[in-house]
Enzyme design. Structure first.
Site, mmCIF file in Angstrom:
data_model
loop_
_atom_site.group_PDB
_atom_site.id
_atom_site.type_symbol
_atom_site.label_atom_id
_atom_site.label_comp_id
_atom_site.label_asym_id
_atom_site.label_seq_id
_atom_site.Cartn_x
_atom_site.Cartn_y
_atom_site.Cartn_z
ATOM 1 N N TRP A 54 0.787 -1.229 0.000
ATOM 2 C CA TRP A 54 0.000 0.000 0.000
ATOM 3 C C TRP A 54 0.813 1.269 0.000
ATOM 4 O O TRP A 54 0.288 2.357 -0.189
ATOM 5 C CB TRP A 54 -0.951 0.041 1.201
ATOM 6 C CG TRP A 54 -0.327 -0.381 2.502
ATOM 7 C CD1 TRP A 54 -0.463 -1.597 3.111
ATOM 8 C CD2 TRP A 54 0.552 0.379 3.339
ATOM 9 N NE1 TRP A 54 0.273 -1.630 4.273
ATOM 10 C CE2 TRP A 54 0.899 -0.424 4.433
ATOM 11 C CE3 TRP A 54 1.087 1.680 3.268
ATOM 12 C CZ2 TRP A 54 1.761 -0.001 5.442
ATOM 13 C CZ3 TRP A 54 1.941 2.106 4.280
ATOM 14 C CH2 TRP A 54 2.267 1.271 5.347
ATOM 15 N N ASN A 55 2.135 1.171 0.251
ATOM 16 C CA ASN A 55 2.859 2.427 0.479
ATOM 17 C C ASN A 55 3.117 3.242 -0.780
ATOM 18 O O ASN A 55 3.197 4.464 -0.710
ATOM 19 C CB ASN A 55 4.161 2.167 1.256
ATOM 20 C CG ASN A 55 5.083 1.214 0.544
ATOM 21 O OD1 ASN A 55 4.632 0.326 -0.168
ATOM 22 N ND2 ASN A 55 6.365 1.374 0.726
ATOM 23 N N LYS A 79 -2.962 -7.386 -8.255
ATOM 24 C CA LYS A 79 -3.810 -7.191 -7.087
ATOM 25 C C LYS A 79 -3.104 -6.195 -6.170
ATOM 26 O O LYS A 79 -2.103 -6.503 -5.537
ATOM 27 C CB LYS A 79 -4.042 -8.491 -6.313
ATOM 28 C CG LYS A 79 -5.157 -8.292 -5.292
ATOM 29 C CD LYS A 79 -5.047 -9.179 -4.082
ATOM 30 C CE LYS A 79 -4.095 -8.693 -3.031
ATOM 31 N NZ LYS A 79 -4.477 -7.450 -2.330
ATOM 32 N N GLY A 129 5.910 -6.805 -0.746
ATOM 33 C CA GLY A 129 5.180 -6.781 0.522
ATOM 34 C C GLY A 129 6.091 -7.236 1.647
ATOM 35 O O GLY A 129 7.323 -7.174 1.544
ATOM 36 N N GLU A 132 10.097 -8.826 -3.414
ATOM 37 C CA GLU A 132 10.631 -7.536 -2.940
ATOM 38 C C GLU A 132 10.047 -7.310 -1.555
ATOM 39 O O GLU A 132 8.888 -6.914 -1.420
ATOM 40 C CB GLU A 132 10.196 -6.402 -3.889
ATOM 41 C CG GLU A 132 10.754 -6.502 -5.287
ATOM 42 C CD GLU A 132 12.240 -6.159 -5.359
ATOM 43 O OE1 GLU A 132 12.819 -5.725 -4.340
ATOM 44 O OE2 GLU A 132 12.817 -6.349 -6.440
ATOM 45 N N CYS A 137 10.216 0.531 2.300
ATOM 46 C CA CYS A 137 11.027 -0.663 2.537
ATOM 47 C C CYS A 137 12.491 -0.317 2.756
ATOM 48 O O CYS A 137 13.205 -1.060 3.408
ATOM 49 C CB CYS A 137 10.879 -1.614 1.365
ATOM 50 S SG CYS A 137 11.210 -0.830 -0.223
ATOM 51 N N GLU A 182 11.170 -4.797 11.421
ATOM 52 C CA GLU A 182 10.783 -3.702 10.537
ATOM 53 C C GLU A 182 9.544 -3.030 11.129
ATOM 54 O O GLU A 182 8.494 -3.661 11.245
ATOM 55 C CB GLU A 182 10.464 -4.230 9.141
ATOM 56 C CG GLU A 182 10.130 -3.099 8.184
ATOM 57 C CD GLU A 182 9.670 -3.585 6.818
ATOM 58 O OE1 GLU A 182 8.848 -4.513 6.751
ATOM 59 O OE2 GLU A 182 10.145 -3.020 5.816
HETATM 60 P P1 NAD Z 1 1.745 -7.300 3.138
HETATM 61 O O1 NAD Z 1 2.757 -8.359 2.941
HETATM 62 O O2 NAD Z 1 0.870 -7.350 4.312
HETATM 63 O O3 NAD Z 1 0.779 -7.231 1.862
HETATM 64 C C1 NAD Z 1 1.307 -7.070 0.559
HETATM 65 C C2 NAD Z 1 0.279 -7.539 -0.449
HETATM 66 O O4 NAD Z 1 0.098 -8.937 -0.323
HETATM 67 C C3 NAD Z 1 -1.099 -6.913 -0.299
HETATM 68 O O5 NAD Z 1 -1.627 -6.667 -1.577
HETATM 69 C C4 NAD Z 1 -1.871 -7.999 0.423
HETATM 70 O O6 NAD Z 1 -3.268 -7.955 0.204
HETATM 71 C C5 NAD Z 1 -1.280 -9.236 -0.218
HETATM 72 N N1 NAD Z 1 -1.400 -10.448 0.574
HETATM 73 C C6 NAD Z 1 -1.476 -10.578 1.924
HETATM 74 N N2 NAD Z 1 -1.520 -11.881 2.270
HETATM 75 C C7 NAD Z 1 -1.465 -12.594 1.123
HETATM 76 C C8 NAD Z 1 -1.452 -13.976 0.814
HETATM 77 N N3 NAD Z 1 -1.498 -14.898 1.769
HETATM 78 N N4 NAD Z 1 -1.370 -14.343 -0.484
HETATM 79 C C9 NAD Z 1 -1.291 -13.428 -1.463
HETATM 80 N N5 NAD Z 1 -1.307 -12.104 -1.242
HETATM 81 C C10 NAD Z 1 -1.383 -11.680 0.036
HETATM 82 O O7 NAD Z 1 2.566 -5.918 3.084
HETATM 83 P P2 NAD Z 1 2.018 -4.447 3.260
HETATM 84 O O8 NAD Z 1 1.681 -4.223 4.691
HETATM 85 O O9 NAD Z 1 0.994 -4.162 2.229
HETATM 86 O O10 NAD Z 1 3.306 -3.596 2.857
HETATM 87 C C11 NAD Z 1 4.355 -3.332 3.723
HETATM 88 C C12 NAD Z 1 5.497 -4.280 3.461
HETATM 89 O O11 NAD Z 1 5.905 -4.188 2.100
HETATM 90 C C13 NAD Z 1 6.739 -3.898 4.258
HETATM 91 O O12 NAD Z 1 7.326 -5.063 4.772
HETATM 92 C C14 NAD Z 1 7.639 -3.248 3.234
HETATM 93 O O13 NAD Z 1 8.994 -3.269 3.537
HETATM 94 C C15 NAD Z 1 7.310 -4.038 2.009
HETATM 95 N N6 NAD Z 1 7.689 -3.308 0.799
HETATM 96 C C16 NAD Z 1 8.768 -3.750 0.079
HETATM 97 C C17 NAD Z 1 9.188 -3.045 -1.038
HETATM 98 C C18 NAD Z 1 10.367 -3.500 -1.863
HETATM 99 O O14 NAD Z 1 10.478 -3.094 -3.002
HETATM 100 N N7 NAD Z 1 11.252 -4.327 -1.329
HETATM 101 C C19 NAD Z 1 8.503 -1.897 -1.427
HETATM 102 C C20 NAD Z 1 7.414 -1.485 -0.680
HETATM 103 C C21 NAD Z 1 7.004 -2.199 0.443
#
Ligand code: NAD
Length: 492
Positions: free
Chosen positions: A151-152, A175, A227, A249, A283, A384
């Site tokens: 979401w960020n 998604k 995520g 990522e 991230c 984190e």
């Molecule tokens: P999250 O892992 O909770 O969710 C990410 C996505 O995965 C969402 O769209 C969510 O609906 C989906 N999701 C959740 N459970 C799932 C499952 N079991 N199967 C398939 N999809 C599923 O992360 P968040 O809270 O949305 O984002 C924050 C995280 O993202 C932080 O850890 C951050 O560091 C990371 N992030 C990484 C990068 C990068 O490029 N490395 C960039 C931005 C954010």
């Protein structure tokens, strides 16, 4: 008025088959400003099937030039709609408008960068021991890509995947996060306007169940996920069950290291931007600041003073420097980490609580928070937080700085501040991470490959490596010897 969105499947806009929706909440004032469909498993299956039809039915055969033309048109549309898209994203996730606005420019740049590759995805002609056999290693698209974003930064995170995937000739089902889906649905309108064929790009919205239906489908040829590490593990397990490649990522706990010989003024600005940019919800946040002892107290005091002056307010106001936590669970979680750091004995030097001054009371605002005298084994230094919370750790030698920096489960980014080129190069070699900055922090470019090691994931986005992640190699041998004897047998 509450806006009602639809999902985008096979070039058509439609409500979810279940009729279910979820609210989009503005984290600044708790207003429900839109309703987002919750896609059913049928919708997800339809989107995958539409992407497959588009891939087999023509997209994979389009010339690179035609794909590039569409991508350039898309980039122009992003530029033309940048203010509107930025406002939607800011309304959805509370990131300040000055940052979301510049992210739209970045996203357009990413589409242009990869458009340049679309007609240059050539393979290799490889000389063999058999002179009358031609060996060609061809680069081909993978097929249907499942893209999951956080979401960020929904539009930029998507750009990093989609631009490369489209340039290479793949079709995509995305998604976005349930916490910030609107900008991706708005973006799909630009895809439509640019003239991409139906099914090349599809959006299904919803929470984890929708992501599971998408990533668990054998109809998907690759998963590209951004995520948390926690969900990343589940995604990798689904990819493993279906034997599909995956790019992850994930999160980080990145060390930003200031040596006493650094330009301290620049380092302090870099440290501030590294943690409080995007309200720390990035991230690559430089959430562990390592400072060499001779300048330690000076740096701590300078950071504490400046953190107190950061302007918080309506994220849609260009004067605002730091926005809200993006949603309630995130807000509660960050405050929990602050309480834990206090209990663990870290020295609080700035912030440390919810910010509820004038105009802030209804929003998920958290004061820019800094703890000094942090030990690397505290939760503050290990987990984190994904919020505006900095932990400062002192060190006495280069070796100690390296040991502390690498003592983490993560390996996404790192920063080094020094004016000694020899030291800088030693640090470049010693630090375990995928992205490293010397005398700058949080700098990103479409050309530079991005990704992590260890629990920060694997695979790379952006740059040429980001493109190759969306291709597979087909090796072809053509025997033109005309010989009755097998040219390979002759050599044995
Ligand atoms: P999250 O892992 O909770 O969710 C990410 C996505 O995965 C969402 O769209 C969510 O609906 C989906 N999701 C959740 N459970 C799932 C499952 N079991 N199967 C398939 N999809 C599923 O992360 P968040 O809270 O949305 O984002 C924050 C995280 O993202 C932080 O850890 C951050 O560091 C990371 N992030 C990484 C990068 C990068 O490029 N490395 C960039 C931005 C954010």
């Amino acid at each position: 008025m509450v806006k009602r969105y639809q999902i985008y499947v096979g070039g058509e806009w439609r409500d979810s088959a279940s009729g279910q929706t979820m609210p989009a909440v503005n984290p600044f004032n708790q207003e429900i400003w839109a309703q987002i469909p919750v896609a059913s498993t049928t919708d997800v299956a339809d989107a995958i099937a539409a992407a497959r039809r588009a891939f087999e039915g023509g997209w994979r055969q389009t010339s690179g030039l035609d794909r590039a033309r569409l991508m350039h048109r898309l980039a122009n549309l992003i530029d033309a709609n940048a203010d509107r898209l930025a406002l939607i994203e800011t309304t959805d996730n509370g990131k300040v408008i000055r940052e979301t606005r510049s992210q739209m420019g970045y996203a357009a740049r990413v589409y242009r960068f990869f458009a340049g590759y679309a007609d240059k995805i050539w393979g290799q002609v490889i000389p063999l021991d058999q002179p009358r056999v031609l060996d060609m290693a061809l680069r081909e698209p993978l097929g249907v890509i499942a893209a999951i974003t956080a979401w960020n930064s929904p539009i930029t995170l998507l750009a990093n995947k989609l631009a490369a995937a489209l340039a290479a000739g793949n079709c995509v089902v995305v998604k976005p996060s349930e916490h910030a889906s609107a900008s991706t649905l708005e973006f799909a309108k630009l895809i439509e306007q640019a003239g991409f064929p139906a099914g090349v790009f599809n959006v299904v919205t919803g929470a984890a169940e929708v992501g599971q239906a998408l990533c668990g489908s054998p109809g998907v040829d690759k998963i590209s996920f951004t995520g948390s590490a926690h969900v990343g593990r589940e995604i990798a397990a689904m990819a493993g069950r279906n034997l599909r490649p995956v790019t992850l990522e994930l999160g980080g706990k990145s060390p930003n290291i200031i040596f006493a010989d650094a330009d301290i003024e620049r380092a302090v600005v870099g440290a501030l931007a590294g943690i409080f940019g995007a309200t720390g919800q990035t991230c690559i946040a430089g959430s562990r600041l390592l400072v060499e002892r001779p300048v330690y107290e000076h740096v701590v005091a300078a950071l504490a003073e400046r953190a107190g002056k950061i302007v918080m307010g309506d994220p849609r106001d260009p004067a605002t420097e730091m926005g809200t936590a993006a949603n309630e669970p995130q807000f509660t979680r960050i405050l929990g980490f602050i309480d834990k750091a206090k209990a663990d004995g870290a020295r609080l030097v700035a912030g440390g609580a919810r910010a509820d001054g004038t105009g802030l009371a209804d929003g998920f605002f958290i004061q820019p928070t800094i703890f000094a005298d942090v030990h690397n084994d505290m939760a503050l230094a290990r987990e984190e937080i994904f919020g505006p919370v900095l932990g400062i750790i002192p060190f006495d030698s280069e070796e100690e700085a390296i040991a502390i920096a690498n003592d983490t489960a993560y390996g996404l980014a790192a920063g080094v501040w020094t004016q000694d080129i020899n030291r800088a190069m030693r640090m470049v070699h010693a630090l375990r991470c995928g992205v490293l900055w010397v005398n700058t922090y949080r700098a990103l470019a479409a050309q530079g490959p991005f990704g992590g090691v260890k629990d920060s994931g694997f695979g790379r986005e952006r740059g040429e490596q980001g493109l190759l992640e969306f291709t597979t190699t087909k090796n072809v041998m053509i025997d033109f010897s005309g010989d009755t004897r097998d040219p390979f047998a002759m050599k044995l």
